[in-house]
Scaffold this motif. Sequence first.
Motif, mmCIF file in Angstrom:
data_model
loop_
_atom_site.group_PDB
_atom_site.id
_atom_site.type_symbol
_atom_site.label_atom_id
_atom_site.label_comp_id
_atom_site.label_asym_id
_atom_site.label_seq_id
_atom_site.Cartn_x
_atom_site.Cartn_y
_atom_site.Cartn_z
ATOM 1 N N UNK A 71 45.219 38.709 39.589
ATOM 2 C CA UNK A 71 46.196 37.668 39.275
ATOM 3 C C UNK A 71 45.700 36.610 38.282
ATOM 4 N N UNK A 72 46.635 36.151 37.481
ATOM 5 C CA UNK A 72 46.371 35.040 36.571
ATOM 6 C C UNK A 72 47.214 33.873 37.074
ATOM 7 N N UNK A 73 46.571 32.734 37.299
ATOM 8 C CA UNK A 73 47.303 31.556 37.803
ATOM 9 C C UNK A 73 47.029 31.344 39.271
ATOM 10 N N UNK A 74 47.088 30.101 39.655
ATOM 11 C CA UNK A 74 46.886 29.735 41.070
ATOM 12 C C UNK A 74 48.032 30.297 41.898
ATOM 13 N N UNK A 75 47.791 30.539 43.206
ATOM 14 C CA UNK A 75 48.935 30.929 44.034
ATOM 15 C C UNK A 75 50.031 29.852 43.950
ATOM 16 N N UNK A 76 51.234 30.264 43.701
ATOM 17 C CA UNK A 76 52.330 29.302 43.537
ATOM 18 C C UNK A 76 52.617 29.011 42.071
ATOM 19 N N UNK A 77 51.647 29.342 41.189
ATOM 20 C CA UNK A 77 51.861 29.164 39.748
ATOM 21 C C UNK A 77 51.410 30.462 39.080
ATOM 22 N N UNK A 78 52.106 31.516 39.466
ATOM 23 C CA UNK A 78 51.713 32.872 39.057
ATOM 24 C C UNK A 78 52.124 33.126 37.607
ATOM 25 N N UNK A 79 51.156 33.534 36.774
ATOM 26 C CA UNK A 79 51.468 33.800 35.363
ATOM 27 C C UNK A 79 51.541 35.293 35.053
ATOM 28 N N UNK A 80 50.952 36.097 35.928
ATOM 29 C CA UNK A 80 50.931 37.533 35.664
ATOM 30 C C UNK A 80 49.614 38.110 36.133
ATOM 31 N N UNK A 81 49.264 39.284 35.610
ATOM 32 C CA UNK A 81 48.000 39.909 36.012
ATOM 33 C C UNK A 81 47.190 40.353 34.803
ATOM 34 N N UNK A 82 45.889 40.415 34.993
ATOM 35 C CA UNK A 82 45.044 41.077 34.006
ATOM 36 C C UNK A 82 45.050 42.537 34.387
ATOM 37 N N UNK A 83 45.335 43.417 33.428
ATOM 38 C CA UNK A 83 45.174 44.841 33.685
ATOM 39 C C UNK A 83 43.721 45.152 33.351
ATOM 40 N N UNK A 84 42.916 45.370 34.362
ATOM 41 C CA UNK A 84 41.477 45.521 34.129
ATOM 42 C C UNK A 84 41.150 46.774 33.316
ATOM 43 N N UNK A 85 42.076 47.696 33.216
ATOM 44 C CA UNK A 85 41.805 48.906 32.442
ATOM 45 C C UNK A 85 41.860 48.629 30.950
ATOM 46 N N UNK A 86 42.735 47.653 30.545
ATOM 47 C CA UNK A 86 42.906 47.391 29.112
ATOM 48 C C UNK A 86 42.482 45.978 28.742
ATOM 49 N N UNK A 87 42.325 45.100 29.730
ATOM 50 C CA UNK A 87 41.971 43.705 29.451
ATOM 51 C C UNK A 87 43.164 42.857 29.053
ATOM 52 N N UNK A 88 44.354 43.442 29.041
ATOM 53 C CA UNK A 88 45.536 42.681 28.620
ATOM 54 C C UNK A 88 46.116 41.854 29.768
ATOM 55 N N UNK A 89 46.909 40.865 29.365
ATOM 56 C CA UNK A 89 47.718 40.132 30.341
ATOM 57 C C UNK A 89 49.060 40.849 30.465
ATOM 58 N N UNK A 90 49.488 41.082 31.688
ATOM 59 C CA UNK A 90 50.857 41.559 31.892
ATOM 60 C C UNK A 90 51.597 40.349 32.444
ATOM 61 N N UNK A 91 52.524 39.853 31.639
ATOM 62 C CA UNK A 91 53.109 38.556 31.974
ATOM 63 C C UNK A 91 54.173 38.660 33.054
ATOM 64 N N UNK A 92 54.142 37.679 33.957
ATOM 65 C CA UNK A 92 55.160 37.591 35.006
ATOM 66 C C UNK A 92 56.377 36.860 34.442
ATOM 67 N N UNK A 93 57.511 37.540 34.373
ATOM 68 C CA UNK A 93 58.680 36.874 33.789
ATOM 69 C C UNK A 93 59.283 35.891 34.786
ATOM 70 N N UNK A 94 59.241 34.622 34.472
ATOM 71 C CA UNK A 94 59.648 33.598 35.435
ATOM 72 C C UNK A 94 61.127 33.655 35.806
ATOM 73 N N UNK A 95 61.909 34.248 34.937
ATOM 74 C CA UNK A 95 63.346 34.248 35.223
ATOM 75 C C UNK A 95 63.783 35.531 35.931
#
Length: 540
Positions: free
Chosen positions: A183-207
Motif C-alpha cells: 500500500x501507498x498512503x496511511x490507512x485512511x488516506x489510501x493512494x494505491x499500491x506499489x506493484x513490486x513486480x514492476x515498481x509502478x504505482x497502481x493508483x486508487x481512483x478516489x471516485x
Amino acid sequence: MAVVADTGPSAGTDAAVLAEAGRRRTFAIISHPDAGKTTLTEKFLLFAGAVTEAGAVKARAGQRRVRSDWMALEQQRGISITSTVLQFTYRDHVVNLLDTPGHRDFSEDTYRVLTAVDAAVMVLDAAKGIEAQTRKLFEVCRAQRLPVLTFLNKYDRPGRDPLELMDEIESQIGLRPTPVTWPVGEPGDFRGVVDRRTGELVRFPRTAHGATVSAEERVAPDRAAVEEGTAWAQALEGCALLDEVGATYDEPSFLAGESSPLFVGSALTNFGVGHLLDAVVDLAPSAAPRPDSSGAPRPLDGGFSGFVFKIQANMNPAHRDHVAFVRICSGRFERGSSPVHAATGRPFATKYASAMFGAERATIDVAYPGDVVGLVNASELRIGDTLYLDDAVQYPPLVTFAPELFARMRNRDSSRAKQFRRGLERLEQEGTVQVLSDPDGDPTPVLGAVGAMQFEVAAHRMTHEFGAAVDIEPTSYTTARKTNAETARMLRSVPGTRILARADGTLLALFESPFRLARLAGDNPSWVLDPLVGDVADAG
Ligand code: G4P
C-alpha cells in the motif's frame, strides 16, 4: 522400413484432457464473516464478464429465496444451506470458485469444500486481521497443504499498519506473507499500491464506486515520487524492508502452503481485484494427479475419476432429492456415462449431471479435472465415495473434522426406534453430523458438529424425512481430542470429561474447556490426546 514406436512425451497421453485440466483453476475463498467474501466473489464475476453489473449475485440470491421451494428450514431461516459452485472463464482459463458457507450456515460442509479445491484465497479485513473463522478454515487448508493467496481487503477505509498485519499473519497462523502489491498512503488516506513486480504505482481512483470495471491507472515510479511525495517514499521504504527480510514471492514455498503471495485492495471499489484474479490464473496450480488410497497418483488423463465431497439432500420435499457434488480428479466426464461406484462395484448412471450457478442448475455434458459436477438422484453415494471409469481407483476417505459443538439426540417416540436408528445412520453417512456413542454407558447418541445449523438440519430431516421426531439437547462439551483405549480408561474417572466413539471405532475424549484439556495434558504427558483437523481451540 522399421516402424519406430512413439515414445515422445505425449505417448499414451490424452493431450486434450491434459490441456483442459491445465487451464482450470479450482479454489475457495476463506474468510471471517463480513471480511468481504461475497463482495469479492461478485467482483470476480464482474472482472470475468460473467455478470455485467455489480449487485447481480445478491439480487440472484434474493430471487432464489422467493422462487425456491427448497428445504423449509432454509426458507424459515432465510439462509443458504446449499453451497454454490461458480464456474466462469477468465483469460482463457476456466475458473471454478467453490463457496465456503459462513455466517450461521457454517458447517462441516464449509470445511469439506476445502478438500475439493487446489488453492484458497484468504480474505482479511485490513482493520481486523486474522479472525476466528479465518483461523479455523486456514487450519484445514494447512492440513491439506493447500497453496493460499492473501487479499488484504477494505483498504479504502482506515485500517491497520500493513507490517503489523504481516506479523500477525505469520505469528498467528504460521503462514509467511510475500506481498506482491504494497500500500501507498496511511490507512485512511489510501493512494494505491506499489506493484513490486514492476515498481509502478497502481493508483486508487478516489471516485470509484465499483459497479463496473474501470481501467487501471499505472504510474511510473518517477512520476509517482513527484505526485505522491512522502506517501510514495514511505511505501518504497516498506518495500525495501520486505526485500531485506526476503518477503518476496517464492513459488516452491507457496505451492507447499508455507508462504502466501499477498495483495492489497478494496473489493467494494474493485481495486486490486484484477491483480488477485490474475494471480489465481498465473500463480495458483491447476489440478495435480490425486493420490489413491495406496498413495499412487492417478494420472490426470487416465479414465474418468472423482470423489464426492458434499451431499445436498431433500432440497425439494416433493421428490426426495439427493445431489452429490463430485470433484473430478482425472479423465473426461461425460453425462450419460456409467462410472463404477467404488464402494459397491455397481455402475452409477450420470444422466442427470448438472452444474450449479447458485441454486440454478444447468445440465452439464462434459467436464474435466478440477471441475465439479452435481449428480442428481444420488441417494447411494456417500461423502468421500469414489466414482471411476477404466482402471479401478479408490481415493482415501475424506478427513473428519474436530467437532466443537455436542448435543444429545433423543427419540421422542420409542415405537419409532427403527426409523430413528436408520435416520441417524444415514445422516452420519451423508456427513450431516458426526454421530458419537458411548461404548459403555448412556445409549443416547451424541451428535458432533462444527456449526449449530448441522443440528437443526439433522433434527429437521429426522422428523420430515425419516419419520422419527427428536429432541436436541445441548451439552457443555466444546473440545474433542482423538485418544486410545488406555488413555480413555484413565479419563473415565476424570470429572468433566467424556469418552465417546465414532462409527469407525475412533475414540474421542470430550472436554468442557480447552483450559481443562491443556491442564490435563500438561499433568499427564504420556496420555494420547491428538488434535483433529480444524482444531484451533487453544488459539487466542
Ligand atoms: P462476507 O461475504 O465476507 O460476509 O462479506 P460481504 O462481502 O457481505 O461484506 C461485508 C460488508 O463489508 C458489506 O457491507 C460490504 O459492502 C463491505 N465491504 C466489502 N468489501 C469492502 C471494501 O473493500 N471496502 C469497504 N469499505 N467495505 C467493504 P454491509 O454494509 O454489511 O453490506 P451492504 O449493505 O453493503 O451489502
